[in-house]
Motif scaffolding. Structure first.
Motif, short mmCIF file in Angstrom:
data_model
loop_
_atom_site.label_atom_id
_atom_site.label_comp_id
_atom_site.label_asym_id
_atom_site.label_seq_id
_atom_site.Cartn_x
_atom_site.Cartn_y
_atom_site.Cartn_z
N GLY A 91 32.04 -17.52 -23.19
CA GLY A 91 30.87 -17.92 -22.42
C GLY A 91 30.72 -19.43 -22.31
N PRO A 92 30.11 -19.90 -21.24
CA PRO A 92 29.96 -21.34 -21.02
C PRO A 92 29.03 -22.02 -22.02
N ASP A 93 28.21 -21.24 -22.74
CA ASP A 93 27.29 -21.84 -23.71
C ASP A 93 27.75 -21.67 -25.15
N LEU A 94 28.91 -21.06 -25.35
CA LEU A 94 29.36 -20.76 -26.71
C LEU A 94 29.47 -22.02 -27.56
N ALA A 95 30.09 -23.05 -27.03
CA ALA A 95 30.26 -24.29 -27.80
C ALA A 95 28.90 -24.95 -28.08
N GLN A 96 28.00 -24.91 -27.11
CA GLN A 96 26.68 -25.51 -27.31
C GLN A 96 25.88 -24.74 -28.34
N VAL A 97 26.01 -23.41 -28.34
CA VAL A 97 25.33 -22.61 -29.36
C VAL A 97 25.85 -22.97 -30.75
N ALA A 98 27.17 -23.13 -30.86
CA ALA A 98 27.75 -23.52 -32.14
C ALA A 98 27.20 -24.89 -32.57
N HIS A 99 27.14 -25.83 -31.64
CA HIS A 99 26.62 -27.16 -31.96
C HIS A 99 25.15 -27.11 -32.37
N SER A 100 24.36 -26.35 -31.65
CA SER A 100 22.92 -26.29 -31.90
C SER A 100 22.59 -25.60 -33.22
N THR A 101 23.42 -24.66 -33.62
CA THR A 101 23.17 -23.91 -34.86
C THR A 101 23.88 -24.52 -36.07
N GLY A 102 24.76 -25.50 -35.82
CA GLY A 102 25.52 -26.09 -36.91
C GLY A 102 26.64 -25.20 -37.43
N LEU A 103 27.04 -24.23 -36.63
CA LEU A 103 28.10 -23.30 -36.99
C LEU A 103 29.35 -23.59 -36.18
N SER A 104 30.48 -23.09 -36.65
CA SER A 104 31.69 -23.15 -35.84
C SER A 104 31.63 -22.06 -34.79
N ILE A 105 32.45 -22.18 -33.75
CA ILE A 105 32.51 -21.14 -32.73
C ILE A 105 32.93 -19.82 -33.36
N ARG A 106 33.88 -19.86 -34.25
CA ARG A 106 34.33 -18.64 -34.92
C ARG A 106 33.19 -17.99 -35.70
N GLU A 107 32.36 -18.80 -36.34
CA GLU A 107 31.25 -18.25 -37.13
C GLU A 107 30.16 -17.68 -36.22
N VAL A 108 29.93 -18.30 -35.07
CA VAL A 108 28.98 -17.75 -34.11
C VAL A 108 29.43 -16.35 -33.68
N VAL A 109 30.70 -16.23 -33.34
CA VAL A 109 31.24 -14.93 -32.91
C VAL A 109 31.14 -13.92 -34.04
N ARG A 110 31.50 -14.35 -35.26
CA ARG A 110 31.47 -13.43 -36.40
C ARG A 110 30.05 -12.91 -36.64
N ARG A 111 29.09 -13.80 -36.61
CA ARG A 111 27.72 -13.38 -36.87
C ARG A 111 27.19 -12.48 -35.74
N HIS A 112 27.62 -12.74 -34.52
CA HIS A 112 27.16 -11.90 -33.41
C HIS A 112 27.77 -10.51 -33.48
N THR A 113 29.02 -10.41 -33.91
CA THR A 113 29.68 -9.10 -33.98
C THR A 113 29.39 -8.36 -35.28
N ASP A 114 29.01 -9.06 -36.33
CA ASP A 114 28.72 -8.39 -37.60
C ASP A 114 27.39 -7.65 -37.58
N ALA A 115 26.47 -8.09 -36.76
CA ALA A 115 25.13 -7.51 -36.76
C ALA A 115 25.13 -6.12 -36.12
N ARG A 116 24.21 -5.29 -36.57
CA ARG A 116 23.95 -4.00 -35.95
C ARG A 116 22.62 -4.10 -35.22
N TYR A 117 22.64 -3.84 -33.93
CA TYR A 117 21.46 -4.04 -33.10
C TYR A 117 20.79 -2.71 -32.75
N THR A 118 19.51 -2.81 -32.43
CA THR A 118 18.74 -1.66 -31.95
C THR A 118 18.07 -2.05 -30.64
N VAL A 119 18.16 -1.19 -29.65
CA VAL A 119 17.48 -1.46 -28.38
C VAL A 119 15.98 -1.36 -28.62
N ALA A 120 15.29 -2.49 -28.47
CA ALA A 120 13.84 -2.51 -28.70
C ALA A 120 13.08 -2.04 -27.47
#
Length: 207
Positions: A91-120
Protein backbone atom coordinates in the motif's frame (compact mmCIF):
# COMPACT_ATOMS: atom_id res chain seq x y z
CA UNK A 1 -29.03 1.44 27.61
CA UNK A 2 -31.63 3.76 26.12
CA UNK A 3 -34.52 2.75 23.85
CA UNK A 4 -35.69 5.14 21.13
CA UNK A 5 -38.54 4.88 18.64
CA UNK A 6 -37.38 4.41 15.03
CA UNK A 7 -40.46 4.41 12.84
CA UNK A 8 -43.39 2.08 13.37
CA UNK A 9 -41.47 -1.19 13.16
CA UNK A 10 -38.10 -0.57 14.80
CA UNK A 11 -36.39 0.26 18.07
CA UNK A 12 -33.04 2.04 18.28
CA UNK A 13 -30.95 1.11 21.31
CA UNK A 14 -28.24 3.51 22.43
CA UNK A 15 -25.37 2.08 24.48
CA UNK A 16 -22.11 3.42 25.88
CA UNK A 17 -19.72 2.25 23.19
CA UNK A 18 -18.56 -0.33 20.69
CA UNK A 19 -17.90 -3.09 23.23
CA UNK A 20 -21.50 -2.89 24.43
CA UNK A 21 -22.76 -2.80 20.84
CA UNK A 22 -20.92 -6.02 20.01
CA UNK A 23 -22.02 -7.69 23.25
CA UNK A 24 -25.68 -6.78 22.68
CA UNK A 25 -25.54 -7.81 19.02
CA UNK A 26 -24.03 -11.16 20.02
CA UNK A 27 -26.75 -11.69 22.63
CA UNK A 28 -29.58 -10.80 20.24
CA UNK A 29 -28.05 -12.97 17.51
CA UNK A 30 -27.85 -16.00 19.79
CA UNK A 31 -31.22 -15.45 21.49
CA UNK A 32 -33.37 -13.11 19.37
CA UNK A 33 -36.37 -11.53 21.02
CA UNK A 34 -39.70 -12.87 19.69
CA UNK A 35 -40.81 -10.91 16.63
CA UNK A 36 -37.33 -9.74 15.71
CA UNK A 37 -36.84 -9.29 11.96
CA UNK A 38 -33.33 -7.81 11.77
CA UNK A 39 -30.59 -6.60 14.12
CA UNK A 40 -28.28 -3.89 12.74
CA UNK A 41 -25.28 -2.77 14.83
CA UNK A 42 -23.47 0.57 14.46
CA UNK A 43 -20.76 2.36 16.42
CA UNK A 44 -22.88 3.20 19.50
CA UNK A 45 -26.34 1.90 18.61
CA UNK A 46 -28.20 -1.28 17.69
CA UNK A 47 -31.30 -1.08 15.50
CA UNK A 48 -33.87 -3.86 15.92
CA UNK A 49 -36.72 -4.14 13.45
CA UNK A 50 -39.75 -6.22 14.43
CA UNK A 51 -42.97 -7.73 13.13
CA UNK A 52 -45.94 -5.96 14.79
CA UNK A 53 -48.09 -9.04 14.10
CA UNK A 54 -45.88 -10.97 16.54
CA UNK A 55 -44.92 -8.45 19.21
CA UNK A 56 -45.43 -4.89 20.37
CA UNK A 57 -42.75 -2.23 20.83
CA UNK A 58 -43.23 -2.37 24.59
CA UNK A 59 -42.95 -6.16 24.70
CA UNK A 60 -39.90 -6.10 22.44
CA UNK A 61 -38.03 -3.55 24.55
CA UNK A 62 -38.78 -5.56 27.69
CA UNK A 63 -37.53 -8.75 26.02
CA UNK A 64 -34.36 -7.04 24.79
CA UNK A 65 -33.67 -5.59 28.24
CA UNK A 66 -34.08 -9.06 29.74
CA UNK A 67 -31.74 -10.61 27.16
CA UNK A 68 -29.16 -7.86 27.74
CA UNK A 69 -29.21 -8.54 31.48
CA UNK A 70 -28.09 -12.11 30.84
CA UNK A 71 -24.38 -11.47 30.37
CA UNK A 72 -23.14 -13.73 27.54
CA UNK A 73 -20.39 -16.19 28.30
CA UNK A 74 -17.06 -15.21 26.82
CA UNK A 75 -16.24 -17.58 23.99
CA UNK A 76 -12.77 -17.28 22.47
CA UNK A 77 -12.76 -16.95 18.67
CA UNK A 78 -12.46 -20.26 16.86
CA UNK A 79 -11.42 -21.05 13.31
CA UNK A 80 -14.94 -22.24 12.51
CA UNK A 81 -16.41 -19.72 10.11
CA UNK A 82 -13.18 -17.72 10.08
CA UNK A 83 -12.72 -15.64 6.92
CA UNK A 84 -9.11 -15.46 5.76
CA UNK A 85 -8.29 -12.60 3.42
CA UNK A 86 -5.03 -12.82 1.42
CA UNK A 87 -3.26 -9.47 1.23
CA UNK A 88 -0.30 -8.12 -0.72
CA UNK A 89 1.21 -5.49 1.57
CA UNK A 90 2.23 -2.91 -1.01
CA UNK A 91 0.00 0.00 0.00
CA UNK A 92 1.05 3.60 -0.65
CA UNK A 93 0.76 4.46 3.06
CA UNK A 94 2.63 1.44 4.44
CA UNK A 95 5.94 3.26 4.89
CA UNK A 96 4.24 6.29 6.44
CA UNK A 97 2.34 4.08 8.87
CA UNK A 98 5.62 2.48 9.89
CA UNK A 99 7.19 5.92 10.38
CA UNK A 100 4.22 7.27 12.34
CA UNK A 101 4.06 4.26 14.67
CA UNK A 102 7.82 3.92 15.12
CA UNK A 103 7.70 0.37 13.76
CA UNK A 104 9.44 -1.26 10.84
CA UNK A 105 7.38 -2.12 7.77
CA UNK A 106 7.83 -5.80 8.59
CA UNK A 107 6.51 -5.22 12.12
CA UNK A 108 3.48 -3.30 10.83
CA UNK A 109 2.62 -6.23 8.57
CA UNK A 110 3.23 -8.75 11.35
CA UNK A 111 0.99 -6.94 13.79
CA UNK A 112 -1.75 -6.53 11.18
CA UNK A 113 -1.71 -10.22 10.27
CA UNK A 114 -1.29 -11.54 13.82
CA UNK A 115 -4.52 -9.97 15.07
CA UNK A 116 -7.88 -11.73 15.01
CA UNK A 117 -10.63 -9.33 13.98
CA UNK A 118 -14.38 -9.27 14.48
CA UNK A 119 -16.79 -7.46 12.18
CA UNK A 120 -18.32 -4.81 14.44
CA UNK A 121 -20.70 -3.20 11.95
CA UNK A 122 -21.03 -2.19 8.33
CA UNK A 123 -21.37 1.22 6.75
CA UNK A 124 -20.04 3.91 4.43
CA UNK A 125 -20.60 1.74 1.32
CA UNK A 126 -22.18 -1.66 0.56
CA UNK A 127 -19.75 -4.31 1.76
CA UNK A 128 -17.59 -1.95 3.82
CA UNK A 129 -17.07 -3.59 7.22
CA UNK A 130 -15.54 -2.00 10.31
CA UNK A 131 -13.31 -4.66 11.88
CA UNK A 132 -12.43 -4.36 15.56
CA UNK A 133 -9.34 -5.91 17.14
CA UNK A 134 -6.66 -3.73 15.53
CA UNK A 135 -3.33 -3.73 17.39
CA UNK A 136 -3.22 -0.54 19.52
CA UNK A 137 0.16 0.41 18.01
CA UNK A 138 -1.43 0.57 14.54
CA UNK A 139 -4.21 2.95 15.55
CA UNK A 140 -3.79 6.21 13.68
CA UNK A 141 -6.25 9.03 12.97
CA UNK A 142 -7.59 9.30 9.45
CA UNK A 143 -5.50 11.10 6.89
CA UNK A 144 -5.87 14.89 7.15
CA UNK A 145 -6.70 15.06 3.44
CA UNK A 146 -8.76 12.12 2.10
CA UNK A 147 -8.04 10.65 -1.30
CA UNK A 148 -10.62 11.35 -3.97
CA UNK A 149 -10.35 7.76 -5.21
CA UNK A 150 -9.33 4.57 -3.43
CA UNK A 151 -9.10 1.35 -5.44
CA UNK A 152 -11.43 -1.55 -4.59
CA UNK A 153 -9.72 -4.21 -2.49
CA UNK A 154 -7.53 -1.68 -0.66
CA UNK A 155 -6.76 -2.88 2.88
CA UNK A 156 -6.64 0.02 5.29
CA UNK A 157 -6.52 1.16 8.92
CA UNK A 158 -7.93 4.20 10.71
CA UNK A 159 -8.62 4.91 14.37
CA UNK A 160 -9.43 1.59 16.07
CA UNK A 161 -10.52 -0.23 12.92
CA UNK A 162 -9.21 -1.99 9.85
CA UNK A 163 -11.22 -2.64 6.71
CA UNK A 164 -11.21 -3.42 2.99
CA UNK A 165 -12.65 -0.95 0.49
CA UNK A 166 -15.30 -2.90 -1.47
CA UNK A 167 -15.47 -0.50 -4.42
CA UNK A 168 -13.76 2.54 -5.87
CA UNK A 169 -14.59 5.51 -3.67
CA UNK A 170 -13.16 8.48 -1.80
CA UNK A 171 -11.46 7.58 1.46
CA UNK A 172 -9.25 8.87 4.23
CA UNK A 173 -7.91 5.63 5.70
CA UNK A 174 -4.24 4.59 5.58
CA UNK A 175 -3.70 2.03 2.80
CA UNK A 176 -1.50 -0.93 3.79
CA UNK A 177 -2.04 -3.22 0.81
CA UNK A 178 -4.62 -4.83 -1.42
CA UNK A 179 -6.60 -8.04 -1.84
CA UNK A 180 -8.37 -9.66 -4.77
CA UNK A 181 -11.10 -11.03 -2.50
CA UNK A 182 -14.47 -9.45 -3.32
CA UNK A 183 -16.14 -7.79 -0.34
CA UNK A 184 -19.46 -7.28 -2.16
CA UNK A 185 -21.04 -9.55 -4.75
CA UNK A 186 -24.73 -9.25 -5.64
CA UNK A 187 -24.68 -12.87 -6.83
CA UNK A 188 -23.68 -14.04 -3.33
CA UNK A 189 -26.06 -14.64 -0.41
CA UNK A 190 -25.54 -12.49 1.53
CA UNK A 191 -23.81 -10.09 -0.88
CA UNK A 192 -21.45 -8.84 1.84
CA UNK A 193 -18.58 -11.20 2.63
CA UNK A 194 -18.05 -9.65 6.07
CA UNK A 195 -21.19 -9.48 8.19
CA UNK A 196 -21.37 -8.37 11.84
CA UNK A 197 -20.03 -10.94 14.27
CA UNK A 198 -17.85 -12.77 11.72
CA UNK A 199 -14.20 -13.37 12.59
CA UNK A 200 -11.50 -12.33 10.12
CA UNK A 201 -7.79 -12.84 9.68
CA UNK A 202 -5.48 -11.25 7.10
CA UNK A 203 -2.84 -13.45 5.50
CA UNK A 204 0.22 -11.98 3.83
CA UNK A 205 0.83 -12.96 0.21
CA UNK A 206 4.38 -12.59 -1.05
CA UNK A 207 4.90 -11.54 -4.67
Amino acid sequence: MRFLTAGSRAVLIEVDGLDQVMELHQSLHRSPAPGTVEVVPAATTVLVTFDPAVTTRERLTADIADIADRRPSTVPPSDQGLVEIPVVYDGPDLAQVAHSTGLSIREVVRRHTDARYTVAFGGFAPGFAYLSGLDPLLRLPRRPVPRTRVAPGSVAVADQFTSVYPSRSPGGWHLLGHTETAMWDVERDPPALLVPGRHVRFVQVLV
